[in-house]
Design a protein around this motif. Structure first.
Motif, mmCIF file in Angstrom:
data_model
loop_
_atom_site.group_PDB
_atom_site.id
_atom_site.type_symbol
_atom_site.label_atom_id
_atom_site.label_comp_id
_atom_site.label_asym_id
_atom_site.label_seq_id
_atom_site.Cartn_x
_atom_site.Cartn_y
_atom_site.Cartn_z
ATOM 1 N N LYS A 1 -73.236 34.886 23.182
ATOM 2 C CA LYS A 1 -74.401 35.299 22.075
ATOM 3 C C LYS A 1 -75.080 34.017 21.370
ATOM 4 N N GLU A 2 -74.035 32.989 21.065
ATOM 5 C CA GLU A 2 -74.641 31.971 20.163
ATOM 6 C C GLU A 2 -75.286 30.746 21.214
ATOM 7 N N GLN A 3 -75.056 31.218 22.542
ATOM 8 C CA GLN A 3 -75.834 30.346 23.453
ATOM 9 C C GLN A 3 -77.101 30.952 24.352
ATOM 10 N N SER A 4 -77.076 32.221 24.034
ATOM 11 C CA SER A 4 -78.031 33.041 25.170
ATOM 12 C C SER A 4 -79.513 32.871 24.616
ATOM 13 N N GLY A 5 -79.637 32.559 23.477
ATOM 14 C CA GLY A 5 -80.958 32.433 22.736
ATOM 15 C C GLY A 5 -81.985 31.738 23.606
ATOM 16 N N GLY A 6 -81.933 30.620 24.272
ATOM 17 C CA GLY A 6 -82.766 29.874 24.806
ATOM 18 C C GLY A 6 -83.139 30.572 26.130
ATOM 19 N N LEU A 7 -82.143 31.023 26.721
ATOM 20 C CA LEU A 7 -82.405 31.621 28.183
ATOM 21 C C LEU A 7 -83.016 33.014 27.883
ATOM 22 N N LEU A 8 -82.710 33.787 26.948
ATOM 23 C CA LEU A 8 -83.141 35.038 26.565
ATOM 24 C C LEU A 8 -84.897 34.768 26.081
ATOM 25 N N GLU A 9 -85.056 33.835 25.386
ATOM 26 C CA GLU A 9 -86.489 33.474 25.163
ATOM 27 C C GLU A 9 -87.253 32.986 26.015
ATOM 28 N N HIS A 10 -86.778 32.154 26.849
ATOM 29 C CA HIS A 10 -87.541 31.666 28.049
ATOM 30 C C HIS A 10 -88.125 32.913 29.011
ATOM 31 N N LEU A 11 -86.920 33.665 29.394
ATOM 32 C CA LEU A 11 -87.241 34.721 30.515
ATOM 33 C C LEU A 11 -88.149 35.726 29.823
ATOM 34 N N ARG A 12 -88.169 36.135 28.523
ATOM 35 C CA ARG A 12 -89.165 36.799 27.888
ATOM 36 C C ARG A 12 -90.366 36.357 27.749
ATOM 37 N N GLU A 13 -90.696 35.231 27.594
ATOM 38 C CA GLU A 13 -91.870 34.205 27.489
ATOM 39 C C GLU A 13 -92.751 34.542 28.867
ATOM 40 N N ILE A 14 -92.028 34.797 29.823
ATOM 41 C CA ILE A 14 -92.661 34.595 30.894
ATOM 42 C C ILE A 14 -92.659 36.398 31.606
ATOM 43 N N GLY A 15 -92.326 37.361 30.676
ATOM 44 C CA GLY A 15 -92.690 38.528 31.079
ATOM 45 C C GLY A 15 -91.287 39.238 31.403
ATOM 46 N N ALA A 16 -90.201 38.841 31.485
ATOM 47 C CA ALA A 16 -88.898 39.536 31.821
ATOM 48 C C ALA A 16 -88.624 40.515 30.835
ATOM 49 N N ASP A 17 -87.985 41.704 31.123
ATOM 50 C CA ASP A 17 -87.174 42.357 30.192
ATOM 51 C C ASP A 17 -85.870 41.888 30.123
ATOM 52 N N ALA A 18 -85.489 40.992 29.366
ATOM 53 C CA ALA A 18 -84.182 40.453 29.331
ATOM 54 C C ALA A 18 -83.378 41.020 28.554
ATOM 55 N N LEU A 19 -82.206 41.571 29.054
ATOM 56 C CA LEU A 19 -81.117 42.235 28.294
ATOM 57 C C LEU A 19 -79.965 41.450 28.008
ATOM 58 N N GLU A 20 -79.477 41.294 26.871
ATOM 59 C CA GLU A 20 -78.308 40.763 26.164
ATOM 60 C C GLU A 20 -77.087 41.519 26.375
ATOM 61 N N PHE A 21 -76.335 40.765 27.390
ATOM 62 C CA PHE A 21 -74.813 41.452 27.572
ATOM 63 C C PHE A 21 -73.749 40.307 27.574
ATOM 64 N N PRO A 22 -73.451 39.868 26.335
ATOM 65 C CA PRO A 22 -72.588 38.749 26.243
ATOM 66 C C PRO A 22 -71.184 38.974 26.660
ATOM 67 N N VAL A 23 -70.548 38.344 27.673
ATOM 68 C CA VAL A 23 -69.245 38.752 28.259
ATOM 69 C C VAL A 23 -68.245 37.701 27.872
ATOM 70 N N ILE A 24 -68.806 36.609 27.088
ATOM 71 C CA ILE A 24 -68.035 35.542 26.648
ATOM 72 C C ILE A 24 -68.262 35.249 25.214
ATOM 73 N N LYS A 25 -67.153 34.548 24.225
ATOM 74 C CA LYS A 25 -67.717 34.024 23.121
ATOM 75 C C LYS A 25 -66.567 32.875 22.686
ATOM 76 N N THR A 26 -66.754 32.007 22.080
ATOM 77 C CA THR A 26 -65.903 30.935 21.746
ATOM 78 C C THR A 26 -65.461 30.921 20.361
ATOM 79 N N ILE A 27 -64.277 30.628 20.171
ATOM 80 C CA ILE A 27 -63.599 30.618 19.000
ATOM 81 C C ILE A 27 -62.884 29.177 18.584
ATOM 82 N N PRO A 28 -62.800 28.809 17.363
ATOM 83 C CA PRO A 28 -61.914 27.498 17.104
ATOM 84 C C PRO A 28 -60.774 27.815 17.563
ATOM 85 N N PRO A 29 -59.829 26.583 17.715
ATOM 86 C CA PRO A 29 -58.291 26.573 18.047
ATOM 87 C C PRO A 29 -57.747 27.378 16.946
ATOM 88 N N LYS A 30 -56.463 27.762 17.194
ATOM 89 C CA LYS A 30 -55.883 28.202 16.143
ATOM 90 C C LYS A 30 -55.376 27.132 15.109
#
Length: 273
Positions: free
Chosen positions: A20-49
Protein backbone atom coordinates in the motif's frame (compact mmCIF):
# COMPACT_ATOMS: atom_id res chain seq x y z
CA UNK A 1 -5.88 14.98 -28.42
CA UNK A 2 -7.51 11.74 -29.55
CA UNK A 3 -9.31 10.07 -26.63
CA UNK A 4 -7.66 6.74 -27.37
CA UNK A 5 -4.20 8.33 -27.23
CA UNK A 6 -4.99 10.26 -24.04
CA UNK A 7 -6.52 7.25 -22.29
CA UNK A 8 -5.05 4.13 -23.93
CA UNK A 9 -6.15 1.92 -21.04
CA UNK A 10 -9.76 3.14 -20.91
CA UNK A 11 -12.02 0.26 -19.91
CA UNK A 12 -9.15 -1.97 -18.79
CA UNK A 13 -9.24 -3.34 -15.26
CA UNK A 14 -5.78 -3.80 -13.79
CA UNK A 15 -4.88 -5.23 -10.38
CA UNK A 16 -1.99 -3.65 -8.47
CA UNK A 17 -0.40 -5.95 -5.89
CA UNK A 18 2.31 -3.66 -4.51
CA UNK A 19 2.50 -2.73 -0.85
CA UNK A 20 0.00 0.00 0.00
CA UNK A 21 2.76 2.47 0.90
CA UNK A 22 4.37 1.99 -2.52
CA UNK A 23 1.39 1.46 -4.81
CA UNK A 24 0.32 5.10 -5.11
CA UNK A 25 2.50 5.97 -8.09
CA UNK A 26 1.49 2.92 -10.10
CA UNK A 27 -2.21 3.31 -9.29
CA UNK A 28 -2.15 7.00 -10.17
CA UNK A 29 -0.27 6.45 -13.42
CA UNK A 30 -2.64 3.72 -14.56
CA UNK A 31 -5.71 5.77 -13.68
CA UNK A 32 -4.36 8.85 -15.46
CA UNK A 33 -4.44 6.93 -18.74
CA UNK A 34 -7.89 5.51 -18.22
CA UNK A 35 -7.43 2.21 -16.39
CA UNK A 36 -9.72 0.95 -13.65
CA UNK A 37 -6.83 0.19 -11.29
CA UNK A 38 -7.74 -2.02 -8.34
CA UNK A 39 -5.67 -1.93 -5.18
CA UNK A 40 -4.95 -5.42 -3.83
CA UNK A 41 -1.81 -5.08 -1.68
CA UNK A 42 -0.37 -8.49 -0.92
CA UNK A 43 2.75 -7.37 0.92
CA UNK A 44 3.61 -4.81 3.53
CA UNK A 45 6.88 -3.85 5.15
CA UNK A 46 7.47 -3.52 8.86
CA UNK A 47 10.53 -2.49 10.90
CA UNK A 48 12.85 -5.11 12.40
CA UNK A 49 11.95 -6.31 15.90
CA UNK A 50 15.10 -4.66 17.19
CA UNK A 51 17.32 -1.94 15.76
CA UNK A 52 20.45 -3.34 17.42
CA UNK A 53 21.84 -4.80 14.18
CA UNK A 54 21.36 -1.59 12.20
CA UNK A 55 22.70 0.53 15.06
CA UNK A 56 25.83 -1.60 15.08
CA UNK A 57 26.63 -1.13 11.38
CA UNK A 58 25.79 2.57 11.49
CA UNK A 59 28.33 2.99 14.30
CA UNK A 60 30.94 1.24 12.14
CA UNK A 61 29.89 2.67 8.78
CA UNK A 62 33.34 4.08 8.01
CA UNK A 63 34.80 0.56 8.24
CA UNK A 64 32.94 -0.56 5.10
CA UNK A 65 34.17 -0.06 1.55
CA UNK A 66 30.72 -0.44 0.01
CA UNK A 67 27.07 -0.27 1.06
CA UNK A 68 24.66 -1.82 -1.42
CA UNK A 69 20.99 -0.85 -1.36
CA UNK A 70 18.80 -3.20 -3.38
CA UNK A 71 15.44 -1.49 -2.77
CA UNK A 72 13.82 1.80 -1.83
CA UNK A 73 12.64 0.18 1.38
CA UNK A 74 16.23 -0.65 2.31
CA UNK A 75 17.19 3.02 1.94
CA UNK A 76 14.15 4.33 3.80
CA UNK A 77 14.34 2.02 6.81
CA UNK A 78 18.10 2.42 7.10
CA UNK A 79 17.79 6.21 6.94
CA UNK A 80 14.98 6.21 9.46
CA UNK A 81 17.42 4.81 11.98
CA UNK A 82 20.24 7.08 10.80
CA UNK A 83 18.04 10.09 11.52
CA UNK A 84 17.01 8.78 14.93
CA UNK A 85 20.69 8.40 15.81
CA UNK A 86 21.45 11.95 14.69
CA UNK A 87 23.40 10.90 11.59
CA UNK A 88 23.19 12.31 8.07
CA UNK A 89 24.80 11.85 4.65
CA UNK A 90 28.20 12.86 6.03
CA UNK A 91 28.35 9.43 7.68
CA UNK A 92 28.86 8.02 4.16
CA UNK A 93 32.00 10.07 3.55
CA UNK A 94 34.62 7.71 2.14
CA UNK A 95 32.11 4.89 1.74
CA UNK A 96 31.01 3.88 -1.77
CA UNK A 97 27.38 3.08 -2.46
CA UNK A 98 25.63 0.98 -5.08
CA UNK A 99 21.92 0.77 -5.82
CA UNK A 100 19.74 -1.64 -7.75
CA UNK A 101 17.28 0.34 -9.84
CA UNK A 102 16.67 4.00 -10.61
CA UNK A 103 14.02 4.39 -7.89
CA UNK A 104 16.47 3.15 -5.26
CA UNK A 105 19.09 5.53 -6.60
CA UNK A 106 16.65 8.45 -6.43
CA UNK A 107 15.75 7.54 -2.85
CA UNK A 108 19.42 7.57 -1.86
CA UNK A 109 19.97 10.89 -3.66
CA UNK A 110 17.09 12.37 -1.69
CA UNK A 111 19.13 11.63 1.44
CA UNK A 112 22.11 13.53 0.07
CA UNK A 113 24.18 10.56 -1.15
CA UNK A 114 25.00 10.13 -4.84
CA UNK A 115 25.40 6.42 -5.71
CA UNK A 116 28.80 5.42 -7.03
CA UNK A 117 27.36 2.52 -8.96
CA UNK A 118 23.98 2.04 -10.66
CA UNK A 119 24.16 -0.99 -12.94
CA UNK A 120 22.44 -0.82 -16.32
CA UNK A 121 20.27 -3.83 -15.56
CA UNK A 122 18.17 -3.40 -12.45
CA UNK A 123 18.92 -6.77 -10.85
CA UNK A 124 21.35 -7.61 -8.07
CA UNK A 125 23.49 -9.85 -10.28
CA UNK A 126 24.39 -6.89 -12.47
CA UNK A 127 26.23 -5.32 -9.53
CA UNK A 128 28.59 -8.31 -9.53
CA UNK A 129 29.30 -7.80 -13.21
CA UNK A 130 30.06 -4.11 -12.65
CA UNK A 131 32.31 -4.70 -9.63
CA UNK A 132 34.50 -7.28 -11.35
CA UNK A 133 36.02 -10.55 -10.20
CA UNK A 134 38.56 -9.46 -7.58
CA UNK A 135 37.01 -8.05 -4.41
CA UNK A 136 39.48 -9.67 -2.05
CA UNK A 137 39.27 -8.19 1.45
CA UNK A 138 36.76 -5.48 0.58
CA UNK A 139 34.00 -5.02 3.15
CA UNK A 140 30.41 -4.82 1.94
CA UNK A 141 27.26 -4.08 3.89
CA UNK A 142 23.78 -4.92 2.58
CA UNK A 143 20.69 -3.53 4.39
CA UNK A 144 17.85 -5.65 3.00
CA UNK A 145 14.58 -7.45 3.58
CA UNK A 146 14.57 -10.59 5.68
CA UNK A 147 13.51 -12.61 2.59
CA UNK A 148 16.09 -11.19 0.17
CA UNK A 149 17.73 -13.58 -2.26
CA UNK A 150 21.23 -14.81 -1.41
CA UNK A 151 22.73 -14.72 -4.90
CA UNK A 152 24.37 -11.31 -4.42
CA UNK A 153 25.90 -12.29 -1.08
CA UNK A 154 27.18 -15.55 -2.53
CA UNK A 155 28.65 -13.81 -5.56
CA UNK A 156 30.44 -11.20 -3.46
CA UNK A 157 31.92 -13.81 -1.13
CA UNK A 158 33.08 -15.93 -4.07
CA UNK A 159 35.04 -12.88 -5.24
CA UNK A 160 36.75 -12.56 -1.86
CA UNK A 161 34.58 -9.87 -0.29
CA UNK A 162 33.68 -9.75 3.39
CA UNK A 163 29.91 -9.35 3.51
CA UNK A 164 27.70 -8.12 6.34
CA UNK A 165 24.00 -8.41 5.57
CA UNK A 166 21.46 -6.95 7.97
CA UNK A 167 17.68 -7.11 8.16
CA UNK A 168 16.56 -3.53 7.60
CA UNK A 169 12.89 -4.50 7.36
CA UNK A 170 10.54 -7.46 7.22
CA UNK A 171 8.21 -8.27 4.33
CA UNK A 172 4.91 -9.86 5.38
CA UNK A 173 1.57 -10.62 3.76
CA UNK A 174 -0.50 -7.45 3.45
CA UNK A 175 -4.21 -6.98 2.97
CA UNK A 176 -5.75 -4.34 5.23
CA UNK A 177 -6.93 -2.21 2.31
CA UNK A 178 -8.18 -2.43 -1.26
CA UNK A 179 -10.52 -4.98 -2.78
CA UNK A 180 -11.12 -8.08 -0.67
CA UNK A 181 -10.08 -11.55 -1.91
CA UNK A 182 -13.66 -12.79 -2.41
CA UNK A 183 -14.60 -9.87 -4.65
CA UNK A 184 -11.37 -10.16 -6.63
CA UNK A 185 -11.92 -13.89 -7.05
CA UNK A 186 -15.36 -13.22 -8.49
CA UNK A 187 -13.96 -10.70 -10.98
CA UNK A 188 -11.22 -13.13 -12.02
CA UNK A 189 -13.67 -15.98 -12.53
CA UNK A 190 -15.95 -13.74 -14.59
CA UNK A 191 -13.04 -12.71 -16.84
CA UNK A 192 -13.32 -9.11 -15.72
CA UNK A 193 -9.66 -8.54 -14.87
CA UNK A 194 -7.49 -7.62 -17.85
CA UNK A 195 -4.07 -7.57 -16.13
CA UNK A 196 -2.57 -8.55 -12.79
CA UNK A 197 0.71 -6.74 -12.08
CA UNK A 198 3.57 -8.19 -10.04
CA UNK A 199 6.52 -6.05 -8.96
CA UNK A 200 8.54 -8.54 -6.88
CA UNK A 201 8.80 -12.26 -6.29
CA UNK A 202 7.04 -11.85 -2.95
CA UNK A 203 4.02 -10.22 -4.60
CA UNK A 204 3.57 -13.36 -6.71
CA UNK A 205 3.79 -15.74 -3.77
CA UNK A 206 1.64 -13.59 -1.48
CA UNK A 207 -0.99 -13.04 -4.18
CA UNK A 208 -1.38 -16.80 -4.36
CA UNK A 209 -1.49 -17.00 -0.56
CA UNK A 210 -4.24 -14.38 -0.24
CA UNK A 211 -6.42 -15.99 -2.90
CA UNK A 212 -5.92 -19.44 -1.39
CA UNK A 213 -8.03 -18.24 1.53
CA UNK A 214 -11.08 -18.09 -0.75
CA UNK A 215 -10.31 -20.63 -3.48
CA UNK A 216 -8.60 -24.01 -3.74
CA UNK A 217 -7.95 -23.59 -7.46
CA UNK A 218 -4.30 -23.29 -8.60
CA UNK A 219 -3.06 -19.83 -9.54
CA UNK A 220 -2.79 -20.54 -13.30
CA UNK A 221 -6.47 -21.53 -13.31
CA UNK A 222 -7.47 -18.35 -11.46
CA UNK A 223 -5.54 -16.13 -13.91
CA UNK A 224 -6.41 -17.97 -17.13
CA UNK A 225 -8.52 -15.03 -18.35
CA UNK A 226 -6.07 -12.31 -17.28
CA UNK A 227 -2.71 -11.15 -18.61
CA UNK A 228 0.23 -11.44 -16.20
CA UNK A 229 2.61 -8.46 -16.07
CA UNK A 230 5.96 -8.78 -14.29
CA UNK A 231 8.32 -5.86 -13.72
CA UNK A 232 11.50 -7.88 -14.33
CA UNK A 233 13.16 -11.29 -14.64
CA UNK A 234 13.32 -12.12 -10.92
CA UNK A 235 9.60 -11.47 -10.54
CA UNK A 236 8.92 -13.37 -13.76
CA UNK A 237 10.95 -16.30 -12.47
CA UNK A 238 8.75 -16.51 -9.38
CA UNK A 239 5.64 -16.38 -11.57
CA UNK A 240 6.96 -19.17 -13.79
CA UNK A 241 7.63 -21.28 -10.70
CA UNK A 242 3.94 -20.86 -9.84
CA UNK A 243 3.02 -22.14 -13.30
CA UNK A 244 2.02 -18.77 -14.74
CA UNK A 245 2.55 -17.61 -18.32
CA UNK A 246 4.24 -14.22 -18.54
CA UNK A 247 2.40 -11.94 -20.97
CA UNK A 248 4.13 -8.64 -20.30
CA UNK A 249 7.61 -7.67 -19.09
CA UNK A 250 9.28 -4.33 -19.85
CA UNK A 251 12.86 -4.17 -21.09
CA UNK A 252 13.72 -1.73 -18.30
CA UNK A 253 12.57 -2.81 -14.88
CA UNK A 254 10.79 0.33 -13.68
CA UNK A 255 7.19 1.20 -12.82
CA UNK A 256 6.99 3.75 -15.64
CA UNK A 257 8.17 1.21 -18.18
CA UNK A 258 5.76 -1.37 -16.82
CA UNK A 259 2.86 1.04 -17.47
CA UNK A 260 4.11 1.74 -21.00
CA UNK A 261 4.44 -2.00 -21.60
CA UNK A 262 0.83 -2.60 -20.52
CA UNK A 263 -0.39 0.28 -22.67
CA UNK A 264 1.51 -1.00 -25.72
CA UNK A 265 0.18 -4.51 -25.14
CA UNK A 266 -3.43 -3.38 -25.49
CA UNK A 267 -2.75 -0.92 -28.30
CA UNK A 268 -1.13 -3.71 -30.31
CA UNK A 269 -4.03 -6.03 -29.50
CA UNK A 270 -6.51 -3.40 -30.69
CA UNK A 271 -4.55 -2.82 -33.87
CA UNK A 272 -4.75 -6.49 -34.82
CA UNK A 273 -8.51 -6.73 -34.33
Amino acid sequence: MDAQKAHPLAGRRIVVTRAKEQSGGLLEHLREIGADALEFPVIKTIPPKTWDEIDGVIAELSHFNWVIFTSVNGVEYFWQRMTELGKDSQAFSGVKTATVGSATADSLRSKGVEPNLIPVRFVAESILEALGENLQGQRFMLPRADIARQSLVTGLEERGAIVTQITAYHTVVGGESGINPSDLLQLLQQGQVDVVTFTSASTVRNFAARLSSVSSKPLPELLKNSAVACIGPITAGAALEMGLKIDLQPEKYTIDNLVVCISDYFNQSSATV
